[in-house]
Design an enzyme around this catalytic site. Structure first.
Site, PDB file in Angstrom:
ATOM      1  N   HIS A 130       0.840  -1.210   0.000  1.00  0.00           N
ATOM      2  CA  HIS A 130       0.000   0.000   0.000  1.00  0.00           C
ATOM      3  C   HIS A 130       0.874   1.258   0.000  1.00  0.00           C
ATOM      4  CE1 HIS A 130      -3.312   2.697   1.435  1.00  0.00           C
ATOM      5  NE2 HIS A 130      -2.297   3.283   2.065  1.00  0.00           N
ATOM      6  N   GLU A 131       1.887   1.280   0.854  1.00  0.00           N
ATOM      7  CA  GLU A 131       2.768   2.450   0.919  1.00  0.00           C
ATOM      8  C   GLU A 131       3.580   2.605  -0.371  1.00  0.00           C
ATOM      9  OE1 GLU A 131       2.213   4.530   3.095  1.00  0.00           O
ATOM     10  OE2 GLU A 131       1.034   3.264   4.430  1.00  0.00           O
ATOM     11  N   HIS A 134       1.493   4.363  -2.865  1.00  0.00           N
ATOM     12  CA  HIS A 134       1.524   5.817  -2.698  1.00  0.00           C
ATOM     13  C   HIS A 134       2.747   6.409  -3.396  1.00  0.00           C
ATOM     14  CE1 HIS A 134      -1.890   6.799  -0.252  1.00  0.00           C
ATOM     15  NE2 HIS A 134      -1.546   5.999   0.740  1.00  0.00           N
ATOM     16  N   GLU A 201      -6.307   7.170  -0.685  1.00  0.00           N
ATOM     17  CA  GLU A 201      -6.244   5.934   0.088  1.00  0.00           C
ATOM     18  C   GLU A 201      -6.893   4.781  -0.668  1.00  0.00           C
ATOM     19  OE1 GLU A 201      -4.560   5.240   2.907  1.00  0.00           O
ATOM     20  OE2 GLU A 201      -3.781   7.250   2.577  1.00  0.00           O
TER      21      GLU A 201
END
Length: 311
Positions: A130-131, A134, A201
């Protein structure tokens, strides 16, 4: 969210910043506010990663000091076709994580000691993916800039309240206008910040799940992190709420449902989106229940640092 809409929202933040400057100092105040906004963005571009990492006391680790974590990040970065980011650990009991840096070539992933203790290796892989999403989506710079401008708007509005506003030709806002400015300007900045953050998100959840190949790993991690975060305060985040949107789960206390006042979508909504993605990808598994995700059940480091989370 398209880059065009994001640009519009950032322009709105800058315009709001200039508007507060105008109310305080007229045309000159608006120009000064514009110059300040530009200077803040330049400073943030070059120093955002160092600022936030230092704020949270994060220390860098490598393949020797934290082989399991470092090798997991390296493996996922390779899958995401990204340069290897720097890896940091925060001595923080609340399980959480964030990414920062001005671009993929100058990025960092930071996790708390709490998340390493409470998540399985598979769940941690979902969080790190997930990071990395980003970073791949260039969200890290965007989110830091929005936090900087939004925080500056709040400070400038308080400054305007103290001085009573612009008084050119007795046409300033006066005490009532100053109070309204103090309330409405930060509120408007918050709405813009939330509009950017919450959409990002969802996008990072989707791409991160595709990177790791198992959407339900991330879904399970989100439940565990939220459950723990509700009971374990993050004191540094409480002192710096403008950075809350950078974390994978809101680190602040007292958050409610998925509404205008939260920095993140509700975990339930995020899990539902991940379930749908899992069905599309043909992945197995169902949405995790809170009872099934006891943080003490499985330490993430049970696998060796050289073994990937997929085999």
């Amino acid at each position: 969210m398209s880059y065009f809409r994001t640009a519009l929202l950032l322009a709105g933040l800058t315009g709001l910043f200039m508007g507060v400057g105008y109310l305080i100092g007229g045309g000159t105040g608006a120009v000064i506010a514009l110059v300040i906004a530009a200077a803040m963005n330049v400073f943030t571009y070059w120093n955002s990663d160092r600022m936030v990492l230092s704020m949270y006391g994060a220390h860098e680790v490598d393949a020797r000091s934290a082989p399991d974590l470092y090798n997991l990040v390296a493996e996922l970065a390779q899958r995401a076709a990204l340069p290897m980011p720097r890896v940091f650990v925060m001595d923080e009991p609340q399980p959480n994580a964030f990414a920062t840096g001005r671009n993929p070539q100058n990025a960092a992933v930071a996790v708390t000691s709490g998340i390493m203790q409470q998540l399985s290796r598979e769940e941690l892989a979902g969080v790190i993916a997930h990071e990395l999403a980003h970073i791949k989506n260039h969200d890290t710079l965007l989110m830091t800039i929005t936090a900087t401008i939004a925080g500056a708007i709040s400070m400038l509005a308080q400054f305007g309240m103290f001085f009573g506003g612009h008084r050119d030709n007795n046409n300033g806002p006066g005490i009532i206008g100053s109070i309204a400015m103090m309330i409405l300007a930060p509120f408007g900045a918050m709405l813009v910040q939330m509009a950017i953050s919450r959409t990002r998100e969802y996008a990072a959840d989707n791409l991160g799940a595709r990177i790791v190949g198992q959407p339900m790993w991330l879904a399970s991690a989100l439940v565990k992190i939220e459950n723990a975060a509700q009971h374990v305060p993050n004191e540094e985040a409480e002192r710096n709420p403008a950075t809350a949107h950078m974390f994978i789960i809101n680190p602040l206390s007292g958050r409610g449902m998925d509404n205008l006042f939260t920095t993140h979508p509700s975990t339930e909504n995020r899990i539902a989106a991940l379930q749908q993605l899992a069905a599309e990808l043909g992945a197995q598994g169902s949405a995790p229940s809170r009872a099934q995700n006891d943080p003490s059940r499985s330490p993430w480091g049970r696998s060796s640092g050289t073994r990937g989370p997929w085999g």
